[in-house]
Design an enzyme around this catalytic site. Structure first.
Site, PDB file in Angstrom:
ATOM      1  N   PHE A  62      26.946  -4.383 -75.107  1.00 61.97           N
ATOM      2  CA  PHE A  62      25.588  -4.400 -75.668  1.00 61.97           C
ATOM      3  C   PHE A  62      24.545  -4.764 -74.621  1.00 61.97           C
ATOM      4  CE2 PHE A  62      28.478  -5.440 -79.111  1.00 61.97           C
ATOM      5  CZ  PHE A  62      27.997  -4.682 -80.157  1.00 61.97           C
ATOM      6  N   TYR A  77      14.775   4.856 -69.856  1.00 65.93           N
ATOM      7  CA  TYR A  77      15.720   4.176 -70.756  1.00 65.93           C
ATOM      8  C   TYR A  77      16.711   5.186 -71.352  1.00 65.93           C
ATOM      9  CZ  TYR A  77      17.577   2.022 -74.958  1.00 65.93           C
ATOM     10  OH  TYR A  77      18.426   1.592 -75.938  1.00 65.93           O
TER      11      TYR A  77
HETATM   12  N1  UFG Z   1       4.654   0.715 -83.987  1.00 63.75           N
HETATM   13  C1  UFG Z   1       3.354   0.467 -84.357  1.00 63.75           C
HETATM   14  N2  UFG Z   1       2.838  -0.752 -84.046  1.00 63.75           N
HETATM   15  C2  UFG Z   1       3.538  -1.703 -83.381  1.00 63.75           C
HETATM   16  C3  UFG Z   1       4.878  -1.438 -83.012  1.00 63.75           C
HETATM   17  C4  UFG Z   1       5.406  -0.190 -83.331  1.00 63.75           C
HETATM   18  O1  UFG Z   1       2.666   1.305 -84.932  1.00 63.75           O
HETATM   19  O2  UFG Z   1       2.986  -2.782 -83.111  1.00 63.75           O
HETATM   20  C5  UFG Z   1       5.231   2.031 -84.336  1.00 63.75           C
HETATM   21  C6  UFG Z   1       5.685   2.804 -83.106  1.00 63.75           C
HETATM   22  O3  UFG Z   1       4.616   3.525 -82.576  1.00 63.75           O
HETATM   23  C7  UFG Z   1       6.801   3.662 -83.708  1.00 63.75           C
HETATM   24  C8  UFG Z   1       7.382   2.797 -84.831  1.00 63.75           C
HETATM   25  O4  UFG Z   1       6.403   1.804 -85.104  1.00 63.75           O
HETATM   26  O5  UFG Z   1       6.236   4.796 -84.279  1.00 63.75           O
HETATM   27  C9  UFG Z   1       8.665   2.114 -84.438  1.00 63.75           C
HETATM   28  O6  UFG Z   1       8.465   1.475 -83.183  1.00 63.75           O
HETATM   29  P1  UFG Z   1       9.497   0.426 -82.573  1.00 63.75           P
HETATM   30  O7  UFG Z   1       8.883  -0.081 -81.289  1.00 63.75           O
HETATM   31  O8  UFG Z   1       9.876  -0.563 -83.595  1.00 63.75           O
HETATM   32  O9  UFG Z   1      10.782   1.287 -82.264  1.00 63.75           O
HETATM   33  P2  UFG Z   1      10.926   2.642 -81.397  1.00 63.75           P
HETATM   34  O10 UFG Z   1      11.132   3.757 -82.379  1.00 63.75           O
HETATM   35  O11 UFG Z   1       9.850   2.817 -80.426  1.00 63.75           O
HETATM   36  O12 UFG Z   1      12.224   2.331 -80.517  1.00 63.75           O
HETATM   37  C10 UFG Z   1      13.519   2.257 -81.048  1.00 63.75           C
HETATM   38  C11 UFG Z   1      14.362   1.351 -80.170  1.00 63.75           C
HETATM   39  C12 UFG Z   1      14.471   1.925 -78.783  1.00 63.75           C
HETATM   40  C13 UFG Z   1      15.007   3.331 -78.881  1.00 63.75           C
HETATM   41  C14 UFG Z   1      14.168   4.157 -79.811  1.00 63.75           C
HETATM   42  C15 UFG Z   1      14.763   5.510 -80.009  1.00 63.75           C
HETATM   43  O13 UFG Z   1      13.797   0.079 -80.099  1.00 63.75           O
HETATM   44  O14 UFG Z   1      15.350   1.137 -78.008  1.00 63.75           O
HETATM   45  O15 UFG Z   1      14.078   3.533 -81.084  1.00 63.75           O
HETATM   46  O16 UFG Z   1      13.715   6.403 -80.093  1.00 63.75           O
HETATM   47  F1  UFG Z   1      14.979   3.919 -77.673  1.00 63.75           F
END
Ligand code: UFG
Length: 329
Positions: free
Chosen positions: A72, A140
């Site tokens: 992990f 990543y």
């Molecule tokens: N978001 C917001 N505001 C915030 C944080 C996130 O609007 O403050 C949105 C992002 O733009 C996205 C969604 O919420 O649309 C989810 O965002 P996260 O940051 O929670 O998760 P991600 O989808 O960006 O990332 C996750 C994992 C990564 C992985 C990815 C695969 O954390 O490790 O999914 O696409 F690479």
């Protein structure tokens, strides 16, 4: 069953350790504690060591006969990987090579690897099956797809692997004791809950409301960390029964928009989330939804936490009882 959990002091690793112990597995955690917490490891034996140092991981693997290794320990922030790609290639790829080499030299046969939906980049088909083209759009995602490639080039009769490509991991153990604790939180659900817990918090930023989705915000597949943990257990049983090396996508199979997640959090907590619409975040695909049919058919995995509310309830318990994360490192 003796399992070495590399990165078992981090979020998904520590919840998987908790789950495996409940299934009767004997686990040992190997972690450098750079992002993980001793407290999350509980009473499990902990070897503080770094994959960067080949001898440290080889010594750990030589300390007893491990039936399998789960890996992990990786950096996982897309934005950071764009700004500092070498940090990602060094830790996620080069250090993993040390682990694989040490496993081969100690004849440790079974490997379960944490991969990611980020290997797909901007998907061309939804839901995303394992046959979807690999096309990462950030270091990543590349770092994880490189390791998948290295594994498929390395595996032989005596070295087998399962790669699990997580979609959006979230939630906590049901007792609220082990959860998401990141020094620099970037993930949606913890940020929503932290905003609700801190009266002086700035409004939550919604990154873009002009995507081509039902309400203009990005859609993601949120999968509970205990469901991920169970998938690791099933993958372990599969390998130990002699199963062939495999790659599985791992998500709930349903997409929820940022606004839907905010609504679910409001329902669970009874509080209104203060928010503002902000610019799109770079590198965010509009929609990511997994097809988990393959792991369901092959390993019998079914997510137990199917609704955002059921996921957020556990996360809310963790965050409200531990607003500053773990007490000690
Ligand atoms: N978001 C917001 N505001 C915030 C944080 C996130 O609007 O403050 C949105 C992002 O733009 C996205 C969604 O919420 O649309 C989810 O965002 P996260 O940051 O929670 O998760 P991600 O989808 O960006 O990332 C996750 C994992 C990564 C992985 C990815 C695969 O954390 O490790 O999914 O696409 F690479």
């Amino acid at each position: 069953m003796e399992i070495l959990i590399v990165g078992g002091a981090g979020y998904i690793g520590s919840v998987t350790n908790y789950f495996l112990e409940k299934q009767g597995c004997k686990t040992t955690v190997f972690d450098n504690l750079s992002l993980g917490y001793k407290q999350a490891v509980g009473k499990t034996p902990l070897i503080v060591g770094d994959l960067e140092n080949f001898h440290e991981i080889k010594n750990a693997l030589s300390s007893k006969r491990f039936d399998a290794v789960m890996h992990f320990s990786a950096f996982s922030l897309v934005g950071e990987s764009v700004n500092n790609p070498l940090k990602y290639y060094k830790n996620n790829v080069a250090n993993t090579l040390n682990l694989i080499k040490a496993m081969i030299e100690t004849e440790t046969k079974n490997f379960i690897f944490s991969s990611t939906a980020a290997v797909f980049g901007n998907p061309t088909e939804i839901p995303i099956t394992e046959n979807h083209p690999i096309n990462p759009i950030n270091p990543y995602g590349w770092s994880k797809s490189f390791v998948e490639q290295i594994l498929s080039d390395t595996f032989k009769e005596n070295f087998k692997f399962v790669c699990l490509r997580y979609f959006n991991a979230c939630g906590s153990t049901a007792d609220g004791k082990i959860g998401e604790a990141h020094a620099n939180e970037t993930h949606l659900i913890p940020l929503i809950l932290k905003t609700l817990l801190n009266q002086n918090a700035k409004p939550l930023k919604v990154f873009g409301n002009d995507y081509e989705t039902q309400d203009g915000t990005c859609v993601r597949d949120y999968v509970h960390v205990l469901d991920l943990a169970e998938a690791h257990f099933l993958a372990l049983e599969y390998l130990l029964k002699g199963g062939e090396s495999e790659i599985f996508n791992l998500g709930n199979g349903k997409g929820f928009s940022v606004f839907e997640i905010i609504k679910a959090a409001e329902k669970v907590t009874g509080k209104k989330v203060p928010l503002e619409i902000a610019e799109r975040r770079k590198g965010d695909p509009p929609v990511l939804i997994a097809s988990s049919d393959k792991i369901t058919k092959k390993l019998g995995w079914e997510p137990k936490f199917k609704t955002p509310e059921s996921i957020i309830e556990t996360a809310w318990k963790w965050h409200s009882e531990n607003p500053n994360g773990y007490k000690e490192n």
